[in-house]
Design a protein around this motif. Sequence first.
Motif, short mmCIF file in Angstrom:
data_model
loop_
_atom_site.label_atom_id
_atom_site.label_comp_id
_atom_site.label_asym_id
_atom_site.label_seq_id
_atom_site.Cartn_x
_atom_site.Cartn_y
_atom_site.Cartn_z
N PRO A 105 0.81 -1.35 0.29
CA PRO A 105 0.01 -0.14 -0.11
C PRO A 105 0.72 1.13 -0.01
N ALA A 106 0.26 2.33 -0.38
CA ALA A 106 0.94 3.59 -0.80
C ALA A 106 1.48 4.07 0.75
N ASN A 453 -6.72 -1.88 0.22
CA ASN A 453 -5.89 -0.83 1.11
C ASN A 453 -6.47 0.46 1.39
N GLU A 454 -7.78 0.58 0.96
CA GLU A 454 -8.58 1.98 1.17
C GLU A 454 -8.81 1.96 2.43
N MET A 492 -1.96 -7.12 4.52
CA MET A 492 -2.04 -6.40 3.35
C MET A 492 -1.07 -6.85 2.05
N ILE A 493 0.00 -6.96 2.15
CA ILE A 493 0.76 -7.41 1.32
C ILE A 493 0.43 -8.76 0.80
N VAL A 494 0.41 -9.66 1.71
CA VAL A 494 0.22 -11.27 1.40
C VAL A 494 -1.21 -11.23 0.72
N LEU A 495 -2.23 -10.64 1.07
CA LEU A 495 -3.47 -10.31 0.38
C LEU A 495 -3.28 -9.92 -1.13
N SER A 496 -2.38 -9.21 -1.18
CA SER A 496 -2.37 -8.25 -2.38
C SER A 496 -1.43 -9.15 -3.47
N LEU A 497 -0.51 -10.03 -2.88
CA LEU A 497 0.36 -10.82 -3.56
C LEU A 497 -0.54 -11.55 -4.79
#
Length: 513
Positions: A105-106, A453-454, A492-497
Amino acid sequence: MIVRRRRTPVGFATLAALAVAVAILCSVPLLFVTWVAFDSGWAEVATLVFRPKVGELLVNTVLLLAITLPLAISLAVSFAWLVERTDLPGRGLWSWLMVAPLAVPAFVHSYAWSAFAPGFHGLWAAVAVSILAYLPFLYLPVAASLRRLDPALEETAAALGKPPMVVFFRIVLPQLRIAIWGGALLVALHLLAEYGLFVLTRFDTFATAIVDQFQSVYNGPAANLLGGVLVVACLVLLRAESALRGDERYARIGSGSIRRAERQSLGPLRWGAMGLVLIFTLFSLGVPLWTLSRWLWLGGAAIWRLDAVLPALGQTAALALGAALLTTIAAFPIAWLSVRAPSRSQRLLEAAHYYVGALPGVIVALALVTITVRLAPSLYQTMATLVIAYMLMFLPRAVVGLRSSIAQAPPELERAASSLGKRPMVAIARTTLRLAMPGATASTAMVALGIANELTATLMLAPNGTRTLAMRFWAYTAELDFSSAAPYALLMIVLSLPLVVLLRFESRKIGQI
């Protein structure tokens, strides 16, 4: 070959009606901002808008866009060219690493750099972190377009004695125009609406000023009138992108040349090129992962509170995937119209879809809160309202991804299917939609990444008991408890991968249609 459209496309009336319906829904935040301005009166509008602070924010925004966008375009085109068209060692690995920053996320990028370099603040910090976080939005469509280009055009120009640089700027670059300006528009809209990244780099923008206004004195008119300035800025960007993009399409009828373009040798520049992509990877992935690892190490096992972590993970995944699918469906009509029937009215509809993406989530959320409380109390603080907010905010991502894919599907296929007796929508579904499916899947993944990520709209609209990963992360970081926030950042990173993998996989399909 460039073909200009003259005939009314198959299915125009139905898809135009659907696009109008979505545009009406998208107009709710704009109508809300207009109503606030009207209710406040001209005197208060002039007092709140025409003041030095607004001028300072406008200068900051212009500088941010003017510096970030050219740098991001140059880097994205350069990286895409190196990976797709040269003998750069490890091209397959680099193509993954160019997309991987989307999984972070940013605001996590910004937190990581704040911890890694505490004095890294201001305009240049905001520019650098923005490029690291958002460059994949440009790299993906440019790389996909490069894979799709017919090498025969370049070979013909080279055979006529044109040097490689001339071939690139006269033959290749014009064909990347839709991808470049579409990606640049996405980055620009994110820059206008981003909050967490700029708070942590201590760079004031309209978005940070709006949220600060609500959090400090809850001054609705001031914040919403600043939102109106953002709407104007968004419309200016949309007009510029539309003019630069033009109304040409680049599609091939028949199989054409399906072979890949011959890779160019970098020669002695090979290791310098590798150094460039390596530096970007270390900055965009290495710094966040190092900082996150440090937080996790310092926190130990005690920070993994599974009774809070697991529900947040489940709620985030369900919201992201469900809302992303609905958003992509809502984006298809205007994406199709923008390619098949460009016109002044179509561009107005497209602007209605896009402008809301430039508004901070807090403005969209406040508009929906006001509408539901006054007109539909049963929808106040429900999942339905939250999903509508997500759809409004992330429509631009879906439209850009779909538009690039639809542009590569020849309209002649729709006409042929229609001439064989297929109903208009069936003809579109069996030709264009089928060919654009990689773009639709990529768009869904891109929207899901944003929703996962919102933060700000979720905080205002989520029903009681809803706790997403981003909400948990922000709550702990607001208390400067970085160790307790680390598990939520990691998840969040794991979900986004998987979404990034899907996005990259489908974007490669786009280049092979």
